[in-house]
Design a protein around this motif. Sequence first.
Motif, short mmCIF file in Angstrom:
data_model
loop_
_atom_site.label_atom_id
_atom_site.label_comp_id
_atom_site.label_asym_id
_atom_site.label_seq_id
_atom_site.Cartn_x
_atom_site.Cartn_y
_atom_site.Cartn_z
N ARG A 179 0.83 -1.21 0.00
CA ARG A 179 0.00 0.00 0.00
C ARG A 179 0.86 1.26 0.00
N GLN A 180 1.88 1.27 0.85
CA GLN A 180 2.75 2.45 0.98
C GLN A 180 3.49 2.73 -0.33
N ILE A 181 4.00 1.68 -0.97
CA ILE A 181 4.73 1.85 -2.23
C ILE A 181 3.80 2.36 -3.32
N ARG A 182 2.63 1.74 -3.46
CA ARG A 182 1.67 2.17 -4.48
C ARG A 182 1.31 3.65 -4.30
N GLU A 183 0.99 4.04 -3.06
CA GLU A 183 0.62 5.42 -2.79
C GLU A 183 1.77 6.38 -3.09
N SER A 184 2.96 6.04 -2.64
CA SER A 184 4.11 6.94 -2.83
C SER A 184 4.44 7.13 -4.30
N ILE A 185 4.46 6.04 -5.06
CA ILE A 185 4.77 6.15 -6.49
C ILE A 185 3.69 6.95 -7.21
N GLU A 186 2.43 6.68 -6.89
CA GLU A 186 1.35 7.41 -7.56
C GLU A 186 1.36 8.89 -7.19
N ASN A 187 1.56 9.20 -5.92
CA ASN A 187 1.56 10.60 -5.48
C ASN A 187 2.73 11.39 -6.05
N MET A 188 3.89 10.76 -6.16
CA MET A 188 5.08 11.49 -6.58
C MET A 188 5.29 11.51 -8.10
N THR A 189 4.80 10.49 -8.80
CA THR A 189 5.09 10.40 -10.24
C THR A 189 3.83 10.30 -11.10
N ASP A 190 2.68 10.06 -10.51
CA ASP A 190 1.43 9.86 -11.23
C ASP A 190 1.46 8.58 -12.08
N LEU A 191 2.36 7.66 -11.76
CA LEU A 191 2.42 6.36 -12.44
C LEU A 191 1.64 5.33 -11.62
N GLN A 192 0.94 4.46 -12.33
CA GLN A 192 0.19 3.38 -11.68
C GLN A 192 1.06 2.12 -11.65
N THR A 193 1.04 1.41 -10.55
CA THR A 193 1.78 0.14 -10.48
C THR A 193 0.83 -1.00 -10.82
N LYS A 194 1.32 -1.92 -11.64
CA LYS A 194 0.55 -3.13 -11.96
C LYS A 194 0.67 -4.12 -10.81
N GLU A 195 1.90 -4.30 -10.34
CA GLU A 195 2.17 -5.25 -9.24
C GLU A 195 3.20 -4.66 -8.30
N VAL A 196 3.01 -4.95 -7.01
CA VAL A 196 4.05 -4.69 -6.01
C VAL A 196 4.22 -6.01 -5.27
N ASN A 197 5.33 -6.70 -5.57
CA ASN A 197 5.60 -8.01 -4.99
C ASN A 197 6.57 -7.85 -3.82
N VAL A 198 6.17 -8.33 -2.65
CA VAL A 198 6.99 -8.22 -1.45
C VAL A 198 7.59 -9.59 -1.16
N HIS A 199 8.93 -9.63 -1.08
CA HIS A 199 9.65 -10.86 -0.78
C HIS A 199 10.30 -10.69 0.60
N ILE A 200 9.84 -11.47 1.57
CA ILE A 200 10.43 -11.41 2.91
C ILE A 200 11.64 -12.34 2.89
N THR A 201 12.84 -11.76 3.06
CA THR A 201 14.07 -12.54 2.96
C THR A 201 14.67 -12.90 4.30
N GLY A 202 14.08 -12.40 5.39
CA GLY A 202 14.62 -12.73 6.70
C GLY A 202 13.83 -12.10 7.82
N VAL A 203 14.18 -12.54 9.04
CA VAL A 203 13.58 -12.02 10.27
C VAL A 203 14.71 -11.55 11.16
N GLN A 204 14.61 -10.32 11.65
CA GLN A 204 15.63 -9.76 12.54
C GLN A 204 15.16 -9.94 13.98
N PHE A 205 15.94 -10.69 14.76
CA PHE A 205 15.64 -10.90 16.16
C PHE A 205 16.24 -9.77 16.98
#
Length: 135
Positions: free
Chosen positions: A100-126
Amino acid sequence: MAEKEIQSLPQSTPNGKEALGDIEVAPEVIEVIAGIATTEVEGIFGTRGTFATGVAEKFGKKVHGKGIKTEWTEDGLIVDVYCVVQYGVAVAHVAREVQRQIRESIENMTDLQTKEVNVHITGVQFEQAANSKAE
């Protein structure tokens, strides 16, 4: 060695404004916008970078676009984010908030629409063991 072709993303002229020329945004700008948006989400520890970004950060340079990959296809803009979450957070909730944050930021700053925003969780910080022993 072949040089990498620099691509840019065309933008439309804002509504009600006269077109004075072309507006193009470099993919690196989109990566920086997405990187900053990602780190603003509560529960994100950081994004995964490459060896080069790690070296740059050792010398004090902040690399905002690390862990972000963008691709412009015929269907639209695709953003891939590789990030590490903090231990104890609801991973699905944090991932949706990153999207949500990425879609909003890109749209607000550039007026570009995102087709997909894929989030890859690569780790957990303890948490550090020293913090829990300080009680």
